[in-house]
Design a protein around this motif. Structure first.
Motif, PDB file in Angstrom:
ATOM      1  N   ILE A 177       0.840  -1.204   0.000  1.00 46.73           N
ATOM      2  CA  ILE A 177       0.000   0.000   0.000  1.00 46.73           C
ATOM      3  C   ILE A 177       0.877   1.258   0.000  1.00 46.73           C
ATOM      4  CG2 ILE A 177      -1.675   1.334   1.349  1.00 46.73           C
ATOM      5  CD1 ILE A 177      -2.956  -1.044   0.074  1.00 46.73           C
ATOM      6  N   LEU A 178       1.904   1.266   0.831  1.00 47.26           N
ATOM      7  CA  LEU A 178       2.785   2.435   0.929  1.00 47.26           C
ATOM      8  C   LEU A 178       3.607   2.641  -0.334  1.00 47.26           C
ATOM      9  CD1 LEU A 178       4.066   1.916   4.594  1.00 47.26           C
ATOM     10  CD2 LEU A 178       2.298   3.497   3.803  1.00 47.26           C
ATOM     11  N   LYS A 179       3.850   1.578  -1.075  1.00 43.25           N
ATOM     12  CA  LYS A 179       4.659   1.689  -2.286  1.00 43.25           C
ATOM     13  C   LYS A 179       3.882   2.271  -3.450  1.00 43.25           C
ATOM     14  CE  LYS A 179       7.446  -1.059  -5.521  1.00 43.25           C
ATOM     15  NZ  LYS A 179       7.987  -2.420  -5.822  1.00 43.25           N
ATOM     16  N   TYR A 180       2.658   1.814  -3.648  1.00 43.83           N
ATOM     17  CA  TYR A 180       1.912   2.194  -4.850  1.00 43.83           C
ATOM     18  C   TYR A 180       0.918   3.333  -4.621  1.00 43.83           C
ATOM     19  CZ  TYR A 180       3.773  -1.929  -7.210  1.00 43.83           C
ATOM     20  OH  TYR A 180       4.616  -2.850  -7.787  1.00 43.83           O
ATOM     21  N   CYS A 181       0.394   3.494  -3.430  1.00 42.57           N
ATOM     22  CA  CYS A 181      -0.614   4.542  -3.173  1.00 42.57           C
ATOM     23  C   CYS A 181       0.110   5.822  -2.767  1.00 42.57           C
ATOM     24  CB  CYS A 181      -1.585   4.084  -2.093  1.00 42.57           C
ATOM     25  SG  CYS A 181      -2.463   2.554  -2.508  1.00 42.57           S
TER      26      CYS A 181
END
Length: 524
Positions: A177-181
């Motif tokens: 989640i932290l990588k793509y959003c």
């Protein structure tokens, strides 16, 4: 008058359906000529009809959507929020649901403990169809894995708010989640089983670290794996850490050295001391601080906060009857924080000295709650009534006051609009009724029941629990004189931090805190 006896023509246009004519009016029915039916709602543009739907309650909106095909279509296209029971059976309905509701931006998926939740395939189907999704809440979705979260994050890159609780995926799922959003602003993590199992993996801040403004961590055995994220979020304004194991002083020290915009901090049942409060004090923009049942926090830490955080507007303290926070700390707050508008004190060792200082110096105080404080009596309430001219809401619970204190409120606090008096044995219903008559516009809530346990935690609104403290020995919990029962690390965490303690006070003295821009919207 020369009126013709010929049949009179009536043109009756009904809203959607023709009128039903009873048999008793058959003679009149013979004279009625029903004209062509017409739906007058056709004149209402779709945008206006959608706005009307938004004003309806959930049940009424569902009923309205069944009136006709147009209303069904407008309701579906205008629905931005959707909450689903996320059981495994939902997978066969996902295409139909999200073909109809193709504009959903806020989605909640919940599954009960006794049910099997949706799996990775269902979440993937949802992510493909919800192109506009910006908020996602997962509760009890135990069949989701790190792979499912990775696929979801790749398809829903516009996510701004993510909340998950009681799920089985762990650190890697959050990392996706932290990588793509990259636009993520709010992150809430509660009771993640894989995190609680003591995984040595850590959270990688990722691209989202540059946009996150709010982080809430709750009931995590290995919550300190989030330390890199918390420290790297330079735009972080709100930090809530509730019942998470580990030494949090070191984390707060790193935050204090690098975050200049942090404004809202909630620390509840943690291993945090005056060192951590001193670090928080370096964030001079703090305007809301909750110190709830942290036994190592004392007057020294509160004085440090008061001396540096001059913009403080909201302060909640639950001292847990440990007597480490009292007059010294609150007098410092009174002298250094003139902007204070909301003060909640629960089981704190205060006397007339600090109450008088607050009443005199905090002239903007609008909301005050005093709970479980034996030193608060008639003199303290009389002082508040005389000096706190801006006070609007007052809560007194479990204090040693009598009718004299209630009478003082009748002659002071000209802006008072709501008063709660609970568990105060010296107060009679007669004087409360007199106060209501004396100030007609004042809302008075009175409960003379016997004193119960007091709790200032605001982490579990709505789900209160009762019971007793469990003594802890190693990895076992002993209930009374019964046999010891082996428990997992999460159960041990709950026992150590008083999770099962009596929580009979309303979780927060003020149910909904005011927004930063509106100081009068709190509900006492």
């Amino acid at each position: 008058m020369g009126q013709s006896s010929s049949t009179t023509n009536y043109s009756i246009n009904r809203f959607l359906t023709p009128a039903t004519i009873s048999s008793e009016s058959s003679d009149l029915a013979d004279e009625i000529n029903i004209g062509p039916l017409r739906d007058h709602t056709e004149d209402i543009p779709d945008d206006c009809l959608a706005y009307i739907f938004q004003l309806l309650r959930a049940g009424d909106r569902k009923s309205s959507s069944l009136v006709c095909k147009r209303w069904l279509r407008v309701d579906a296209q205008s629905r931005r929020r959707l909450s689903l029971i996320a059981q495994s059976e939902i997978i066969s309905y996902v295409p139909t649901i999200f073909t109809r509701f193709d504009s959903v931006a806020k989605l909640s998926l919940r599954c009960g403990r006794k049910s099997v939740s949706l799996n990775d395939d269902a979440l993937l189907m949802i992510s493909i169809r919800c192109e506009n999704l910006t908020r996602l809440k997962l509760r009890g979705c135990r069949e989701l894995t790190e792979l499912g979260m990775a696929n979801f994050a790749k398809n829903c890159k516009n996510l701004t708010k993510f909340s998950c609780g009681s799920c089985n995926f762990g650190v890697e799922g959050i990392n996706w989640i932290l990588k793509y959003c990259t636009d993520l602003e709010e992150l809430t993590i509660k009771r993640l089983r894989s995190v609680n199992n003591g995984s040595e993996l850590i959270i990688v801040p990722g691209a989202a670290a540059s946009s996150i403004k709010s982080i809430c961590l709750k009931e995590l055995v290995n919550g300190q794996c989030f330390e890199p994220l918390v420290v790297e979020c330079k735009k972080l304004k709100t930090l809530k850490v509730i019942r998470c194991l580990g030494d949090w002083d070191s984390v707060l020290v790193k935050i204090g050295n690098g975050n200049g915009i942090l404004s809202d901090v909630h620390l509840e049942r943690l291993q945090v001391s005056d060192i951590g409060l001193g670090a928080i004090a370096k964030c001079v923009n703090i305007d809301s601080l909750h110190i709830v049942r942290n036994p190592d926090c004392s007057n020294l830490g509160l004085v440090s906060v008061a001396e540096n955080c001059r913009k403080l507007r909201k302060l909640h303290i639950d001292g847990w009857n440990i007597n480490r926070i009292g007059d010294e700390g609150l007098i410092a707050v009174a002298k250094r924080c003139p902007e204070l508008q909301e003060l909640v004190l629960i089981c704190v060792q205060v006397t007339h000295l600090s109450m008088a200082a607050i009443a005199v110096n905090c002239q903007r105080l609008e909301r005050l709650a005093l709970c479980g404080i034996g030193a608060i009596g008639d003199a303290e309430i009389a002082c508040i009534a005389a000096k706190c001219v801006e006070l609007k809401k007052l809560c007194i619970k479990g204090c040693a006051i009598s009718d004299t204190a209630i009478e003082a409120l009748a002659w002071g606090c000209p802006n008072l609009v709501k008063v709660k008096v609970k568990k105060c044995r010296g107060v009679s219903s007669e004087v409360v009724n007199w106060l209501s008559r004396r100030k007609g516009s004042l809302v008075v809530s009175f409960d003379a029941a016997e004193s119960e346990g007091l709790d200032g935690s605001g982490s579990d609104v709505g789900g209160q629990e009762s019971g007793v403290e469990f003594p802890v020995m190693g990895d076992q919990v002993v209930v009374g004189d019964g046999p010891s029962v082996s428990v997992g690390r999460l159960a041990l965490l709950r026992a150590k931090l008083g999770y099962f303690a009596s929580r009979n006070l309303v979780p927060c003295a003020f149910n909904k805190s005011s927004n930063h821009g509106d100081s009068s919207s709190s509900n006492l």
